[in-house]
Design an enzyme around this catalytic site. Structure first.
Site, short mmCIF file in Angstrom:
data_model
loop_
_atom_site.label_atom_id
_atom_site.label_comp_id
_atom_site.label_asym_id
_atom_site.label_seq_id
_atom_site.Cartn_x
_atom_site.Cartn_y
_atom_site.Cartn_z
N LYS A 36 -3.66 -0.05 0.53
CA LYS A 36 -4.62 0.27 1.60
C LYS A 36 -6.05 0.31 1.06
CE LYS A 36 -2.59 4.16 2.57
NZ LYS A 36 -1.43 4.05 1.68
N THR A 37 -6.20 1.01 -0.04
CA THR A 37 -7.55 1.12 -0.62
C THR A 37 -8.00 -0.26 -1.09
OG1 THR A 37 -7.05 3.38 -1.27
CG2 THR A 37 -8.90 2.34 -2.37
N ASP A 228 -11.35 5.37 4.34
CA ASP A 228 -10.09 5.48 3.58
C ASP A 228 -9.47 6.84 3.89
OD1 ASP A 228 -8.05 4.83 1.86
OD2 ASP A 228 -9.26 4.91 0.02
N GLU A 229 -8.17 6.97 3.69
CA GLU A 229 -7.48 8.27 3.90
C GLU A 229 -7.80 8.84 5.29
OE1 GLU A 229 -5.42 9.30 1.57
OE2 GLU A 229 -6.15 8.52 -0.34
N GLN A 259 0.91 11.13 4.17
CA GLN A 259 0.10 11.74 3.12
C GLN A 259 -0.98 12.66 3.68
OE1 GLN A 259 -0.85 9.25 -0.45
NE2 GLN A 259 -0.15 7.61 0.87
N ARG A 617 2.10 9.23 -7.07
CA ARG A 617 1.01 8.93 -8.00
C ARG A 617 1.55 8.22 -9.24
NH1 ARG A 617 -1.96 8.16 -4.83
NH2 ARG A 617 -0.26 8.63 -3.42
N1 LIG Z 1 -1.56 -7.71 -3.82
C1 LIG Z 1 -1.63 -6.98 -4.92
N2 LIG Z 1 -1.50 -7.53 -6.13
C2 LIG Z 1 -1.57 -6.79 -7.25
N3 LIG Z 1 -1.76 -5.46 -7.28
C3 LIG Z 1 -1.91 -4.85 -6.10
C4 LIG Z 1 -1.85 -5.55 -4.88
N4 LIG Z 1 -2.02 -4.66 -3.88
C5 LIG Z 1 -2.18 -3.45 -4.46
N5 LIG Z 1 -2.12 -3.57 -5.80
C6 LIG Z 1 -2.24 -2.46 -6.78
O1 LIG Z 1 -1.33 -1.44 -6.42
C7 LIG Z 1 -1.87 -0.15 -6.64
C8 LIG Z 1 -1.88 0.64 -5.36
O2 LIG Z 1 -2.86 0.12 -4.46
P1 LIG Z 1 -3.79 1.07 -3.63
O3 LIG Z 1 -4.30 2.17 -4.47
O4 LIG Z 1 -4.77 0.22 -2.90
O5 LIG Z 1 -2.70 1.63 -2.62
P2 LIG Z 1 -2.91 2.70 -1.46
O6 LIG Z 1 -2.10 2.20 -0.32
O7 LIG Z 1 -4.34 2.92 -1.23
O8 LIG Z 1 -2.22 3.96 -2.11
P3 LIG Z 1 -2.41 5.51 -1.70
O9 LIG Z 1 -1.64 5.67 -0.42
O10 LIG Z 1 -1.79 6.26 -2.79
O11 LIG Z 1 -3.87 5.74 -1.51
C9 LIG Z 1 -3.25 -0.39 -7.20
O12 LIG Z 1 -3.19 -0.35 -8.60
C10 LIG Z 1 -3.58 -1.78 -6.71
O13 LIG Z 1 -4.53 -2.42 -7.53
MG LIG Z 2 -5.52 4.66 -1.38
#
Ligand SMILES: Nc1ncnc2c1ncn2[C@@H]1O[C@H](COP(=O)(O)OP(=O)(O)OP(=O)(O)O)[C@@H](O)[C@H]1O
Ligand SMILES: [Mg+2]
Length: 778
Positions: A36-37, A228-229, A259, A617
């Site tokens: 997402k981020t 975000d969030e 979350q 995490r």
């Molecule tokens: N398509 C992709 N290819 C490679 N790595 C990825 C890809 N998408 C996400 N990642 C990696 O996976 C990890 C999680 O991504 P991210 O932090 O954006 O998830 P999130 O959904 O925001 O998580 P959270 O809910 O904990 O905030 C990060 O290290 C990110 O760089």
């Molecule tokens: Mg995130």
């Protein structure tokens, strides 16, 4: 054509869609680690690449750290310095900036002060005092909470009085004058030219509602808004976003209802649910693939969150490796828990060539950090506390330690200068200067000079002279006491007798009370140290042993500029972050879930979401630890394993090994995981009562029983062992605190039997086997 844009290759198909979504409103709802981020980051980069002016983009993140990282990433992608112009940061930092520009319309100076929570609490405490109210009924923390939640719901003082339900609720809670406190507090802040955290949002809302021209200006400026969030936005934040996005409706929010962990601060999950109603033609996206964690972690997290009734339907899977199972570790005390974490980090670092920065220790409440810090220091593992000072850096802790240092060594000048007039006893700086001069002149210590005042004509008036002599007498009395007492008894006596505890207590401010609690926590630590020393054949558990221990440790406090440190923080602060190795400590009932959050289903579900956040995490390996006994206020409390441990599908968990004193998780588990020890060589200790121990991981039923199983030992001091008959010279052993080692020599008989052991860390120790927490490896 878009396929040709190189940076889009860093996204999967599902992620690419929201990144490429044209103007308008869109929402991404997806589980942890699904990107997402990343989507938010790439969307900003993409907008810029498409020619959107960076000045027209506003991005709201959960932490400023996240904002900095995002900016860096964007600069990497678009390859320009344009990223600097983005308005990006937390709600609080972004709107503080906005208020510096336009807050004058509300009567605030542009250099207004920002009160942090502690400032607010202190002010509220003094208002309560000035109004002559009973501070046990009007508890400043509760009052501050209440006011904060009003502000976050945009309930001003006026609105408060217009709402009979609120007024009544406070009256029912025996706080009929809450409205007055609220009014006074608001007035005092305003007069001081200060805003508290909640004001930063409340005043922004006020500004945008009362001054349409200001609203228009910022609507026009922030044509693209990204959040975000989103699940953790409160009402006040929600309204700001809604107002700013109203004109162009280019709003992109990402979040995960699973979350949402800030409802206690007014975060409102319905913001997610209502998004489609709030904006026209909303693009809805889901992401399902987790890139962060192993299969084991993802599946375990799914199994936990499925216990929540209130949640949006969601799928999370990963193509990552299966990974290791989650390790659950039980210890006897919180100190032992700390040592387990430290030794496990130590082993992982060695075996996997990891940096310290790849480890995080997460806890439910800040005060849990002490035991972890102690253990990390002993192993020289650098760490950083996020969101607070490290324990031994705190003023009051240094004060107590200074007195203790003086007892051992009255010549210790720094210690003497620190406390000779604290708590205040009328010894002024001029007097101290005279003492220093005399000490230099005679080549003696300041203390010796103080001890011989009548013989030296220092022109110190007789009143002050008496005060100096009293101080000397007090320190000497501590020295006498020290001869027959252990470190805890002495330290407790010193804290009381010097007036330190009282000083902070009578201060009565939140800060003073916090300091008093920290001294209590220090005493807990010393008590535990004393118990630990009982194992050592040649240790006494006196104060000089403790000080030596701490002195080695406190060196770590000096900032070496080295950023490679283990991260220690509360779970709340860890949201959005990721670490290869994550330790979640204090998995106990009443601690996690917190005793204060078990009254309703929704509170309990929030605690469970918090657990989900914590576990997700971890990238490679997660550890869950709990202890049977925990020191609180110098007393040992029986603790039960957290119900959340049972909720994890057992197939993802590596669990306990039974030993003779009930059950105990053994360090063989981690040794085994990292391939250091051949499992078949590990003997299982036979139970005392003849029933064979259950083998392997316990099922939920067994765990439930285990929770009820009262620890056999209510105090570690009583925890005498049955000495393992296999222990002999040459045996390889593992000690809960000192790690692995080899027995060099065994001597004595019965209760006096001792072993001299050379530990891998390099030191040789003689342990009393009756107490030693040893496990024979081979
Ligand atoms: N398509 C992709 N290819 C490679 N790595 C990825 C890809 N998408 C996400 N990642 C990696 O996976 C990890 C999680 O991504 P991210 O932090 O954006 O998830 P999130 O959904 O925001 O998580 P959270 O809910 O904990 O905030 C990060 O290290 C990110 O760089
Ligand atoms: Mg995130």
């Amino acid at each position: 054509m878009e396929e040709e844009i190189a940076y889009l290759k860093g996204l999967n198909d599902a992620q690419r869609e929201p990144v490429l979504h044209k103007d308008g409103a869109l929402m991404v709802i997806a589980g942890a680690g699904s990107g997402k981020t990343r989507v938010l980051t790439y969307r900003i980069a993409h907008l810029m690449a498409q020619g959107v002016d960076s000045f027209n983009i506003l991005a709201l993140t959960f932490t400023n750290k996240a904002a900095r990282e995002m900016k860096k990433r964007i600069a990497d992608i678009v390859g320009s310095s344009e990223a600097k112009n983005l308005w990006m940061g937390t709600f609080h930092s972004v709107f503080a900036k906005l208020l510096r520009f336009d807050g004058s319309k509300l009567g605030y100076p542009s250099n207004f002060t920002i009160y942090d929570t502690q400032d607010s609490q202190r002010l509220i405490a003094s208002i309560i005092k000035e109004m002559g109210l009973d501070k046990d009924i009007y508890k400043y923390k509760q009052v501050q909470n209440r006011i904060s939640s009003y502000k976050n719901s945009l309930i001003t003082v006026k609105a408060y009085y217009q709402n009979p339900e609120l007024v009544e609720a406070d009256a029912m809670a025996k706080r009929p004058r809450l409205g007055e406190i609220y009014q006074n507090y608001v007035d005092r802040c305003f007069k001081a030219g200060a805003m508290d955290f909640d004001d930063l949002l409340l005043r922004t809302n006020e500004l945008l509602t009362r001054f349409p021209e200001v609203l228009m200006k910022y609507q026009d400026r922030f044509r693209y808004i990204l959040v975000d969030e989103y699940q953790d936005t409160n009402h006040s934040q929600y309204l700001i976003v809604k107002a700013l996005a109203d004109r162009y409706q280019n709003i992109c929010v990402v979040g995960d209802d699973a979350q949402s962990i800030y409802s206690f601060r007014g975060a409102n999950i319905s913001n997610i649910l209502n998004f489609q109603r709030d904006y026209e033609d909303v693009g809805m996206y889901r992401l399902e693939q987790n890139y962060r964690s192993t299969k084991n972690i993802v599946n375990a997290a799914n199994s936990i969150i499925s216990n929540n009734k209130n949640q949006l339907e969601k799928v999370v899977w990963t193509a990552n490796d299966e990974g290791n199972k989650i390790i659950i570790h039980r210890s006897i005390t919180d100190a032992e828990e700390g040592r387990y974490v430290a030794s496990s980090i130590w082993d992982n670092r060695m075996n996997h060539q990891m940096g310290n920065g790849e480890f995080a220790v997460l806890y439910r409440t800040n005060s849990q950090s002490r035991a972890i810090e102690d253990a990390l220091r002993k192993r020289d593992i650098p760490y950083r506390i996020y969101g607070g000072l490290s324990f031994y850096q705190r003023k009051e802790i240094k004060d107590v330690l200074a007195y203790l240092r003086l007892v051992i060594n009255p010549k210790d000048e720094e210690a003497l200068k620190r406390v000779v007039n604290f708590p205040a006893r009328g010894i002024g700086q001029t007097t101290i200067d005279k003492l220093v001069v005399a000490a230099n002149h005679y080549g003696r210590s300041i203390f010796e000079v103080m001890d011989n005042l009548p013989k030296l004509n220092l022109k110190i008036n007789s009143g002050t002279q008496r005060k100096l002599e009293d101080f000397v007498t007090m320190i000497k009395s501590f020295q006498i006491m020290n001869e027959g007492s252990d470190a805890f008894t002495l330290a407790e006596h010193v804290s009381k007798k010097t007036g330190l505890l009282l000083e902070f207590k009578k201060d009565g401010t939140p800060e003073g009370i916090g300091r008093m609690e920290n001294i209590e926590e220090l005493l807990n630590g010393i008590k535990d140290f004393v118990e630990g020393q009982k194992e050592l054949a040649d240790a006494t558990g006196n104060i000089s042993e403790f000080l030596e221990d701490v002195a080695l440790a406190t060196d770590l406090d000096k900032d070496t500029g080295d950023d490679d440190r283990v991260a220690l923080m509360t779970i709340h602060l860890a949201k959005g972050l990721e670490f290869p190795y994550v330790y979640i400590v204090g998995m106990e009932e009443d601690l996690f879930p917190s005793a204060m959050s078990m009254n309703t289903r929704s509170e309990l579900e929030e605690e469970r979401r918090l657990f989900y956040v914590a576990l997700t995490r971890a990238e490679k390996q997660a550890y869950l630890t709990y202890t049977q006994n925990r020191y609180r206020w110098g007393k040992l409390i029986d603790a039960e394993p957290s119900r959340f441990l049972e909720e994890i599908d057992e197939q993802y968990v590596d669990n306990l090994t039974p030993v003779n004193d009930g059950y105990r998780y053994k360090s063989m588990i981690d040794a085994n995981i990292f391939g250091e020890v051949d499992k078949s060589k590990l003997r299982q200790v036979k139970p005392q009562n003849g029933t064979p121990p259950p083998v392997g991981s316990p099922n939920a039923n067994q765990l439930r029983k285990l929770r009820k199983l009262k620890p056999e030992l209510s105090k570690p001091s009583k925890s005498t062992n049955v000495i393992d008959p296999n222990l002999e010279e040459g045996s390889l052993v593992n000690h809960t605190r000192f790690g692995k080692g080899q027995v060099l020599k065994i001597e004595g008989v019965g209760n006096d039997k001792k072993a001299e052991i050379k530990f891998e860390r390099g030191d040789i120790k003689k342990l009393l086997l009756r107490f030693a927490k040893l496990e024979v490896l081979s």
